[in-house]
Design a protein around this motif. Structure first.
Motif, PDB file in Angstrom:
ATOM      1  N   UNK A 143     -17.102  51.594  29.070  1.00 42.90           N
ATOM      2  CA  UNK A 143     -15.958  51.116  30.253  1.00 42.90           C
ATOM      3  C   UNK A 143     -16.802  50.504  31.355  1.00 42.90           C
ATOM      4  N   UNK A 144     -16.505  49.341  31.910  1.00 47.67           N
ATOM      5  CA  UNK A 144     -17.142  48.874  32.968  1.00 47.67           C
ATOM      6  C   UNK A 144     -16.327  48.292  34.078  1.00 47.67           C
ATOM      7  N   UNK A 145     -15.070  48.416  33.975  1.00 46.84           N
ATOM      8  CA  UNK A 145     -14.389  47.759  35.170  1.00 46.84           C
ATOM      9  C   UNK A 145     -13.734  48.985  35.877  1.00 46.84           C
ATOM     10  N   UNK A 146     -14.380  49.512  37.031  1.00 47.98           N
ATOM     11  CA  UNK A 146     -13.716  50.557  37.641  1.00 47.98           C
ATOM     12  C   UNK A 146     -12.303  50.279  38.216  1.00 47.98           C
ATOM     13  N   UNK A 147     -12.106  49.043  38.697  1.00 45.50           N
ATOM     14  CA  UNK A 147     -10.659  48.887  39.342  1.00 45.50           C
ATOM     15  C   UNK A 147      -9.680  48.906  38.394  1.00 45.50           C
TER      16      UNK A 147
ATOM     17  N   UNK B 183      -7.599  54.913  37.151  1.00 44.95           N
ATOM     18  CA  UNK B 183      -6.566  55.659  36.830  1.00 44.95           C
ATOM     19  C   UNK B 183      -6.358  56.369  35.593  1.00 44.95           C
ATOM     20  N   UNK B 184      -6.325  55.216  34.370  1.00 52.09           N
ATOM     21  CA  UNK B 184      -6.450  55.740  32.980  1.00 52.09           C
ATOM     22  C   UNK B 184      -7.657  56.748  32.740  1.00 52.09           C
ATOM     23  N   UNK B 185      -8.840  56.474  33.344  1.00 46.83           N
ATOM     24  CA  UNK B 185     -10.034  57.532  32.909  1.00 46.83           C
ATOM     25  C   UNK B 185      -9.537  58.743  33.495  1.00 46.83           C
TER      26      UNK B 185
ATOM     27  N   UNK C 195      -8.501  64.631  32.575  1.00 43.66           N
ATOM     28  CA  UNK C 195      -7.716  65.789  32.619  1.00 43.66           C
ATOM     29  C   UNK C 195      -6.930  66.068  31.095  1.00 43.66           C
ATOM     30  N   UNK C 196      -7.044  65.167  30.467  1.00 41.78           N
ATOM     31  CA  UNK C 196      -6.068  65.569  29.254  1.00 41.78           C
ATOM     32  C   UNK C 196      -6.955  66.436  28.167  1.00 41.78           C
ATOM     33  N   UNK C 197      -8.326  66.104  28.405  1.00 36.26           N
ATOM     34  CA  UNK C 197      -9.425  66.706  27.720  1.00 36.26           C
ATOM     35  C   UNK C 197      -9.330  68.153  27.944  1.00 36.26           C
TER      36      UNK C 197
ATOM     37  N   UNK D  42      -1.247  64.328  36.985  1.00 32.71           N
ATOM     38  CA  UNK D  42      -0.208  64.274  38.171  1.00 32.71           C
ATOM     39  C   UNK D  42       0.394  65.548  38.844  1.00 32.71           C
ATOM     40  N   UNK D  43       0.057  66.880  38.239  1.00 32.58           N
ATOM     41  CA  UNK D  43       0.513  68.148  38.604  1.00 32.58           C
ATOM     42  C   UNK D  43      -0.417  68.597  39.741  1.00 32.58           C
TER      43      UNK D  43
END
Length: 78
Positions: free
Chosen positions: A21-25, A29-31, A36-38, A44-45
């Motif tokens: 991953x290289x594009x912070x912008x 949010x996906x990152x 959190x899914x890990x 969101x909660x």
């Protein structure tokens, strides 16, 4: 609650998915949602993006992610 073995498996998948991953912008949010899914947590909660905060010097600023009282997430910006 998910098992430690499931968390371990998700950590490996997460690290492989995000190693280039290289594009912070574009990816921030996906990152954080994937992070959190890990742990089996719905971001969101528990946490908010672009939270307004007061800096040490009293100026207004923002943090990328805030889980109040638990986690503060900020990425490097060029």
């Amino acid at each position: 609650m998910i098992s430690w073995n499931e968390i371990r498996s998700r950590v490996v998948s997460f690290s492989k998915e995000w190693e280039d991953a290289a594009n912070e912008s574009a990816d921030a949010k996906s990152f954080w949602d994937a992070f959190f899914y890990v742990f089996g947590i719905s971001r969101r909660r528990v946490a908010t993006f672009e939270q307004s905060v007061k800096k040490t010097g009293g100026e207004q600023g923002y943090v990328d992610l805030l889980w109040k009282g638990i986690l503060l997430g900020q990425t490097n910006r060029s």
